[in-house]
Design a protein around this motif. Sequence first.
Motif, PDB file in Angstrom:
ATOM      1  N   ARG A   1     -14.936   2.027  10.437  1.00  0.00           N
ATOM      2  CA  ARG A   1     -13.820   3.028  10.343  1.00  0.00           C
ATOM      3  C   ARG A   1     -13.915   3.840   9.277  1.00  0.00           C
ATOM      4  O   ARG A   1     -14.268   3.551   8.158  1.00  0.00           O
ATOM      5  CB  ARG A   1     -12.616   2.443  10.545  1.00  0.00           C
ATOM      6  CG  ARG A   1     -12.066   1.605  11.694  1.00  0.00           C
ATOM      7  CD  ARG A   1     -11.112   0.505  11.532  1.00  0.00           C
ATOM      8  NE  ARG A   1      -9.799   1.139  10.860  1.00  0.00           N
ATOM      9  CZ  ARG A   1      -8.918   0.454  10.676  1.00  0.00           C
ATOM     10  NH1 ARG A   1      -8.918  -0.789  10.415  1.00  0.00           N
ATOM     11  NH2 ARG A   1      -7.735   0.825  10.324  1.00  0.00           N
TER      12      ARG A   1
ATOM     13  N   TRP B   1      -3.007   5.647  -2.540  1.00  0.00           N
ATOM     14  CA  TRP B   1      -4.035   6.278  -1.918  1.00  0.00           C
ATOM     15  C   TRP B   1      -3.527   7.834  -1.714  1.00  0.00           C
ATOM     16  O   TRP B   1      -2.386   8.155  -1.191  1.00  0.00           O
ATOM     17  CB  TRP B   1      -4.343   5.738  -0.687  1.00  0.00           C
ATOM     18  CG  TRP B   1      -5.051   4.195  -0.720  1.00  0.00           C
ATOM     19  CD1 TRP B   1      -4.068   3.275  -0.883  1.00  0.00           C
ATOM     20  CD2 TRP B   1      -6.339   3.893  -0.890  1.00  0.00           C
ATOM     21  NE1 TRP B   1      -4.961   2.129  -0.967  1.00  0.00           N
ATOM     22  CE2 TRP B   1      -6.441   2.553  -1.172  1.00  0.00           C
ATOM     23  CE3 TRP B   1      -7.500   4.630  -1.214  1.00  0.00           C
ATOM     24  CZ2 TRP B   1      -7.442   1.802  -1.344  1.00  0.00           C
ATOM     25  CZ3 TRP B   1      -8.739   3.805  -1.422  1.00  0.00           C
ATOM     26  CH2 TRP B   1      -8.634   2.555  -1.571  1.00  0.00           C
ATOM     27  N   VAL B   2      -4.267   8.736  -1.534  1.00  0.00           N
ATOM     28  CA  VAL B   2      -4.286  10.097  -1.175  1.00  0.00           C
ATOM     29  C   VAL B   2      -5.352  10.471  -0.250  1.00  0.00           C
ATOM     30  O   VAL B   2      -6.647  10.313  -0.662  1.00  0.00           O
ATOM     31  CB  VAL B   2      -3.970  11.050  -2.290  1.00  0.00           C
ATOM     32  CG1 VAL B   2      -5.171  11.126  -3.255  1.00  0.00           C
ATOM     33  CG2 VAL B   2      -3.628  12.314  -1.738  1.00  0.00           C
TER      34      VAL B   2
ATOM     35  N   ARG C   1     -10.956   8.178   4.584  1.00  0.00           N
ATOM     36  CA  ARG C   1     -10.683   9.592   4.246  1.00  0.00           C
ATOM     37  C   ARG C   1      -9.796   9.559   3.162  1.00  0.00           C
ATOM     38  O   ARG C   1      -9.072  10.472   2.920  1.00  0.00           O
ATOM     39  CB  ARG C   1     -10.022  10.157   5.534  1.00  0.00           C
ATOM     40  CG  ARG C   1     -11.002  10.290   6.731  1.00  0.00           C
ATOM     41  CD  ARG C   1     -10.518  11.309   7.866  1.00  0.00           C
ATOM     42  NE  ARG C   1     -11.330  11.535   8.627  1.00  0.00           N
ATOM     43  CZ  ARG C   1     -10.881  11.102  10.166  1.00  0.00           C
ATOM     44  NH1 ARG C   1      -9.903  10.583  10.473  1.00  0.00           N
ATOM     45  NH2 ARG C   1     -11.766  11.341  11.104  1.00  0.00           N
ATOM     46  N   HIS C   2      -9.380   8.470   2.579  1.00  0.00           N
ATOM     47  CA  HIS C   2      -8.582   8.407   1.381  1.00  0.00           C
ATOM     48  C   HIS C   2      -9.159   8.164   0.150  1.00  0.00           C
ATOM     49  O   HIS C   2     -10.221   7.393   0.091  1.00  0.00           O
ATOM     50  CB  HIS C   2      -7.531   7.305   1.699  1.00  0.00           C
ATOM     51  CG  HIS C   2      -6.359   7.727   2.669  1.00  0.00           C
ATOM     52  ND1 HIS C   2      -6.657   7.907   4.010  1.00  0.00           N
ATOM     53  CD2 HIS C   2      -5.203   8.166   2.628  1.00  0.00           C
ATOM     54  CE1 HIS C   2      -5.569   8.515   4.830  1.00  0.00           C
ATOM     55  NE2 HIS C   2      -4.748   8.557   3.780  1.00  0.00           N
TER      56      HIS C   2
ATOM     57  N   GLY D   1      -2.622  -3.813  -0.421  1.00  0.00           N
ATOM     58  CA  GLY D   1      -2.683  -3.807   0.920  1.00  0.00           C
ATOM     59  C   GLY D   1      -4.223  -3.216   1.188  1.00  0.00           C
ATOM     60  O   GLY D   1      -4.763  -2.677   0.459  1.00  0.00           O
ATOM     61  N   PRO D   2      -4.315  -3.205   2.747  1.00  0.00           N
ATOM     62  CA  PRO D   2      -5.734  -2.659   2.948  1.00  0.00           C
ATOM     63  C   PRO D   2      -5.951  -1.136   2.766  1.00  0.00           C
ATOM     64  O   PRO D   2      -4.794  -0.516   2.744  1.00  0.00           O
ATOM     65  CB  PRO D   2      -5.952  -3.080   4.432  1.00  0.00           C
ATOM     66  CG  PRO D   2      -4.362  -3.188   5.051  1.00  0.00           C
ATOM     67  CD  PRO D   2      -3.683  -3.595   3.721  1.00  0.00           C
ATOM     68  N   GLU D   3      -7.125  -0.850   2.515  1.00  0.00           N
ATOM     69  CA  GLU D   3      -7.409   0.848   2.505  1.00  0.00           C
ATOM     70  C   GLU D   3      -7.063   1.293   3.482  1.00  0.00           C
ATOM     71  O   GLU D   3      -7.471   1.063   4.640  1.00  0.00           O
ATOM     72  CB  GLU D   3      -8.999   0.961   2.123  1.00  0.00           C
ATOM     73  CG  GLU D   3      -9.373   2.373   1.908  1.00  0.00           C
ATOM     74  CD  GLU D   3     -10.665   2.446   1.474  1.00  0.00           C
ATOM     75  OE1 GLU D   3     -11.524   1.260   1.300  1.00  0.00           O
ATOM     76  OE2 GLU D   3     -11.126   3.699   1.644  1.00  0.00           O
ATOM     77  N   PRO D   4      -6.676   2.468   3.657  1.00  0.00           N
ATOM     78  CA  PRO D   4      -6.222   3.294   4.728  1.00  0.00           C
ATOM     79  C   PRO D   4      -7.446   3.874   5.512  1.00  0.00           C
ATOM     80  O   PRO D   4      -8.151   4.342   4.471  1.00  0.00           O
ATOM     81  CB  PRO D   4      -5.180   4.559   4.381  1.00  0.00           C
ATOM     82  CG  PRO D   4      -5.225   4.403   3.030  1.00  0.00           C
ATOM     83  CD  PRO D   4      -6.073   3.116   2.458  1.00  0.00           C
ATOM     84  N   ARG D   5      -7.697   3.475   6.485  1.00  0.00           N
ATOM     85  CA  ARG D   5      -8.854   4.205   7.399  1.00  0.00           C
ATOM     86  C   ARG D   5      -8.456   4.828   8.747  1.00  0.00           C
ATOM     87  O   ARG D   5      -7.498   4.427   9.189  1.00  0.00           O
ATOM     88  CB  ARG D   5      -9.978   2.801   7.662  1.00  0.00           C
ATOM     89  CG  ARG D   5     -10.552   2.268   6.319  1.00  0.00           C
ATOM     90  CD  ARG D   5     -11.606   1.249   6.551  1.00  0.00           C
ATOM     91  NE  ARG D   5     -12.359   0.625   5.357  1.00  0.00           N
ATOM     92  CZ  ARG D   5     -13.625   0.818   5.261  1.00  0.00           C
ATOM     93  NH1 ARG D   5     -14.265   1.271   6.117  1.00  0.00           N
ATOM     94  NH2 ARG D   5     -14.092   0.343   4.167  1.00  0.00           N
ATOM     95  N   ALA D   6      -9.442   5.670   9.310  1.00  0.00           N
ATOM     96  CA  ALA D   6      -9.153   6.176  10.246  1.00  0.00           C
ATOM     97  C   ALA D   6      -9.216   5.134  11.392  1.00  0.00           C
ATOM     98  O   ALA D   6      -9.851   4.131  11.306  1.00  0.00           O
ATOM     99  CB  ALA D   6     -10.323   7.497  10.672  1.00  0.00           C
ATOM    100  N   VAL D   7      -8.866   5.469  12.737  1.00  0.00           N
ATOM    101  CA  VAL D   7      -8.738   4.654  13.794  1.00  0.00           C
ATOM    102  C   VAL D   7     -10.468   4.317  14.273  1.00  0.00           C
ATOM    103  O   VAL D   7     -10.926   5.388  14.256  1.00  0.00           O
ATOM    104  CB  VAL D   7      -8.020   5.149  14.924  1.00  0.00           C
ATOM    105  CG1 VAL D   7      -8.177   4.348  16.289  1.00  0.00           C
ATOM    106  CG2 VAL D   7      -6.509   5.063  14.599  1.00  0.00           C
TER     107      VAL D   7
ATOM    108  N   ARG E   1       0.913  -1.123   0.073  1.00  0.00           N
ATOM    109  CA  ARG E   1       0.054  -0.111   0.068  1.00  0.00           C
ATOM    110  C   ARG E   1       0.982   1.278  -0.010  1.00  0.00           C
ATOM    111  O   ARG E   1       1.693   1.449   0.853  1.00  0.00           O
ATOM    112  CB  ARG E   1      -0.627  -0.051   1.060  1.00  0.00           C
ATOM    113  CG  ARG E   1      -1.731   1.213   1.452  1.00  0.00           C
ATOM    114  CD  ARG E   1      -2.941   0.976   2.470  1.00  0.00           C
ATOM    115  NE  ARG E   1      -2.029   1.603   3.810  1.00  0.00           N
ATOM    116  CZ  ARG E   1      -2.614   1.657   5.041  1.00  0.00           C
ATOM    117  NH1 ARG E   1      -3.746   0.983   5.186  1.00  0.00           N
ATOM    118  NH2 ARG E   1      -1.899   1.939   6.150  1.00  0.00           N
ATOM    119  N   VAL E   2       0.771   2.272  -0.822  1.00  0.00           N
ATOM    120  CA  VAL E   2       1.364   3.500  -0.976  1.00  0.00           C
ATOM    121  C   VAL E   2       0.324   4.670  -0.527  1.00  0.00           C
ATOM    122  O   VAL E   2      -0.639   4.970  -0.829  1.00  0.00           O
ATOM    123  CB  VAL E   2       1.832   3.883  -2.298  1.00  0.00           C
ATOM    124  CG1 VAL E   2       2.848   4.926  -2.345  1.00  0.00           C
ATOM    125  CG2 VAL E   2       2.894   2.585  -2.661  1.00  0.00           C
TER     126      VAL E   2
END
Lengths: 199, 203
Positions: free
Chosen positions: B112, B126-127, B115-116, B30-36, A182-183
């Motif tokens: 969760r 992701w941004v 936000r990306h 990888g997993p999608e970034p998510r907030a805590v 993941r980036v």
Amino acid sequence: MSRAASVGDRLVAALLGLVLLAGGALVVAWRAGWAVQLLPAGPTGDGWSDRLPAPDAGSAVSAPWWPWACLGAAVVLVLIGLRWLVAHLPGRVDRRLRLDGSDASGRLEADLGTVADAAAADLARHDAVRSADGRCRQDAGRRFVDLAATVDPHADLPSVRAAADDTVARLGEALGDAAPVRVRVRVGRTDREPARRVT
Amino acid sequence: MSAALSDHLPTGPHARPAATPRREGGRVAGPEPRAVAGSRAVGVVLALVVTGLGVVAGREALAAWGAVPGGSWLPGAADALGAVGPQWWVLPAGVALALVGLALLLAALRPRRRRHLALGPDDRVWVGSGDLARLVRTSVGDLPGVLEARAGGTRRALRVDVTTTASATAPVQQQVTERVRALVADVRPQPRVRVRVRTGGAR
């Protein structure tokens, strides 16, 4: 944080939420006089419409088993509480990636942390990227290589994406599907904004 | 392969990951970034409360054996609870209790936060919505005639407020909208773009 701890948090929050919701509704109903018909009368016979029911603590405290019961409860509660707290600390991720050449004579392993560092260094070489950081992380029980690239506020997004794709492709050539990647692209700050945490 | 990466990545005929099928290009994301999760804070607080209750229970045991001064706290607490009658504050306290319960229930059920935004067709790059807004603000701020630019919003909607030196705002609005649309053309989900232009003082 492990998946079990995450599920445990949600479960306990839901159970406690339901208990507090029901308790709050009961207190409101009691205060409004609606609960008199629903609840049994208290031990003094004057009912719950006058006073909240309270346990007779005096007799329990003077019982010979009381200190031992308290001691047992103390040990159990402190152990559960501390274990629960520790479960929220960032867990150690097994960074070893076993390679095909392993057999009875020995094991071949790659360290995913070192691989992530190298991938970050590779990503940071691109003109579009100001700096990069790489880690082997775990989310919901799934291990992956997490790269965070910091770019200039004037960066061109397609160039940033091309740089990220390039590094991801290199990692894929070497590791295949064994290490998901993941980036995350972060834009360098021009003012003091609070950063948000993600896992 | 670059020197930095090739120094650390496994190479050679035996250097393939074991027990996983090899697919060129690393197609697994990888997993999608998510907030805590909000329930995490609840978990930490409850863990502290449980530990605190354990300490209080330990003190009760010591008090029963006479090892600490002051005696047991429990009878006093039970008496205080039994003294609660239909006072005025009971109603708001009950409502507050129910609201806290509702908040806990929502924290437990709410997923969760995302936000990306994905950059490109696959879910590997992701941004964050805040980072995208910062890029937009900088990019729009470089346009001629733009005195000040602000950008913000969520992953679904992007709001851009521009102050221009031009008296006619329509051309600036079109220019800014085109610049923003070009910037976000590659992200998913595509955010709604709302541009507001007003004329300000000279630079």
